[in-house]
Write an enzyme that holds these catalytic residues in place. Sequence first.
Site, short mmCIF file in Angstrom:
data_model
loop_
_atom_site.label_atom_id
_atom_site.label_comp_id
_atom_site.label_asym_id
_atom_site.label_seq_id
_atom_site.Cartn_x
_atom_site.Cartn_y
_atom_site.Cartn_z
N ASN A 191 -59.44 45.91 -74.61
CA ASN A 191 -59.11 47.87 -74.95
C ASN A 191 -58.14 47.38 -75.83
O ASN A 191 -56.79 48.09 -75.28
CB ASN A 191 -59.57 48.16 -74.20
CG ASN A 191 -59.67 49.91 -74.38
OD1 ASN A 191 -59.34 50.31 -75.69
ND2 ASN A 191 -59.67 50.91 -73.25
N ARG A 202 -63.50 46.28 -76.86
CA ARG A 202 -64.13 47.96 -76.82
C ARG A 202 -63.44 47.82 -78.50
O ARG A 202 -62.42 48.22 -78.83
CB ARG A 202 -62.89 48.98 -75.97
CG ARG A 202 -63.62 50.08 -75.98
CD ARG A 202 -63.02 50.45 -75.16
NE ARG A 202 -63.20 52.87 -75.55
CZ ARG A 202 -63.06 52.94 -74.50
NH1 ARG A 202 -62.17 52.80 -73.53
NH2 ARG A 202 -63.80 54.29 -74.42
N HIS A 211 -68.12 57.54 -75.65
CA HIS A 211 -67.18 57.44 -74.49
C HIS A 211 -69.15 56.74 -73.85
O HIS A 211 -69.34 56.77 -72.61
CB HIS A 211 -67.68 58.63 -73.63
CG HIS A 211 -65.84 59.03 -73.68
ND1 HIS A 211 -66.09 60.46 -73.47
CD2 HIS A 211 -64.78 58.57 -73.77
CE1 HIS A 211 -64.22 60.31 -74.13
NE2 HIS A 211 -63.99 59.27 -74.08
N ARG A 234 -56.71 66.57 -77.49
CA ARG A 234 -58.01 66.87 -78.71
C ARG A 234 -57.96 68.12 -78.06
O ARG A 234 -58.54 68.48 -76.92
CB ARG A 234 -58.71 66.05 -78.66
CG ARG A 234 -58.50 64.76 -79.37
CD ARG A 234 -59.01 63.44 -79.53
NE ARG A 234 -59.15 62.82 -77.94
CZ ARG A 234 -59.76 61.62 -77.96
NH1 ARG A 234 -60.78 61.23 -78.31
NH2 ARG A 234 -59.20 60.88 -76.65
N GLU A 257 -65.87 51.06 -67.89
CA GLU A 257 -66.08 50.81 -69.36
C GLU A 257 -65.86 48.80 -69.21
O GLU A 257 -66.75 48.21 -69.82
CB GLU A 257 -65.18 51.10 -69.89
CG GLU A 257 -65.47 52.83 -70.09
CD GLU A 257 -64.22 53.73 -70.28
OE1 GLU A 257 -63.91 54.11 -69.50
OE2 GLU A 257 -64.68 54.29 -71.80
#
Length: 402
Positions: free
Chosen positions: A9, A94, A182, A242, A381
């Site tokens: 990742n 990822r 996600h 964000r 994940e």
Amino acid sequence: MIPVLIVLNAGSSSLKFQVFDMVEGTEPRLVWKGLYEGLGNDAHFVVRHASGVDLDEKSWTSKDSFGHEEALMHLVSWLREHQEGRKPMALGHRVVHGGETFSGPVLVDDTVIQKLEALVPLAPLHQPHNLEPIRIVRRRMPGMPQVACFDTAFHHSQSEIASMFALPREMRQRGVRRYGFHGLSYDYIASVLKDYDPHLAKGRVIVAHLGNGASLCALKEGASVATTMGFSALDGLPMGTRCGAVDAGVVFYMLREMKLTPEAAERMLYTKSGLLGVSGISNDMRMLRAKAATDDNAKRAIDLFVYRITREIGSLIAALGGLDGLIFTAGIGENDVATRAEVIAGLSWAGLSLDEIANRSSGPRISSGSGPAAWVIPTNEELVIARQTRSILGATQAKLAS
Ligand code: ADP
């Protein structure tokens, strides 16, 4: 020899990795996990055993010019030294954006890389960093199979209407639509929900992925029907740094009246907003909770976060036509007792009711009464990337053998 998968990742200055044993007929099993940070500058490497025990670490200074390529080569030689009868068989990456084309994981070749590069304008702050290790491995280890696993793919089950903006049709043809992100986390939750609550796994569920990035996903029978993130990973909930959903008119104001460059406006929305921007203190929920009793801005940032989550859950309940269960996951969702309590309190109108004692010990079931269930389920994940990589490898080998 145990075959292993390496899951990567990559961010702008970091490279997270996990190494999984692949034993036929069982889930991929985590062996080591680690991280390179500060790449291109003062870099640091740390690796832990799956049990959490620290195994090794190393640092480099900016003079060493230690970047992503050096980190990957260091990882390969670290694995070689510590392999204990293991052999890397493939890498799973990822990748934030799979666009309209990729509705599932894909074995990487030059054509796939080109297609993924074409998606850089849709995720300029993430996609280039995700692609960098893929290109490096292709150059330095051309025989190593690589699989790209996408954050967008899980949402391909959504209806056309759920994925549209009310913009002129030609904008849709350019790929301007809601994608959602996600997806690797939602895939994981959908895959394990039956182990927690078999009835719920077949029902109408909202998953709240609340980490530094935050979004909600509405699942019907385990498939995504709506989500709060849209074209980019900016939309929806306020996040660590964000902004979440803002009126597009704000962006015109920033460009026209404040004379910000597009890059400066982008920087403000991605890195200076959210919990950090509103509090003026931190993007870290732990810090904000510690200050909230004495600092109005910390309290305001948390209150806005919870208010937006609660409102967006209301919208997703409408998209689902009701609610059977709510799942909390990721850093804040898994750990912040107060956020879970406040969100559930704001949803009493929908029949949710908190089991306070269970909530304090993170459940896993934290609801009481006969209304919708609420659960805390840790996400994973990387395991989804390992599963997807293995399934693509298996499919490729079966094709070659036939
Ligand atoms: P990322 O999106 O970077 O993977 P994480 O899922 O790790 O983020 O979530 C990071 C967030 O989780 C931070 O806001 C952090 O403060 C919060 N968090 C982590 N542990 C706790 C805790 N024990 N209590 C409250 N918040 C926590």
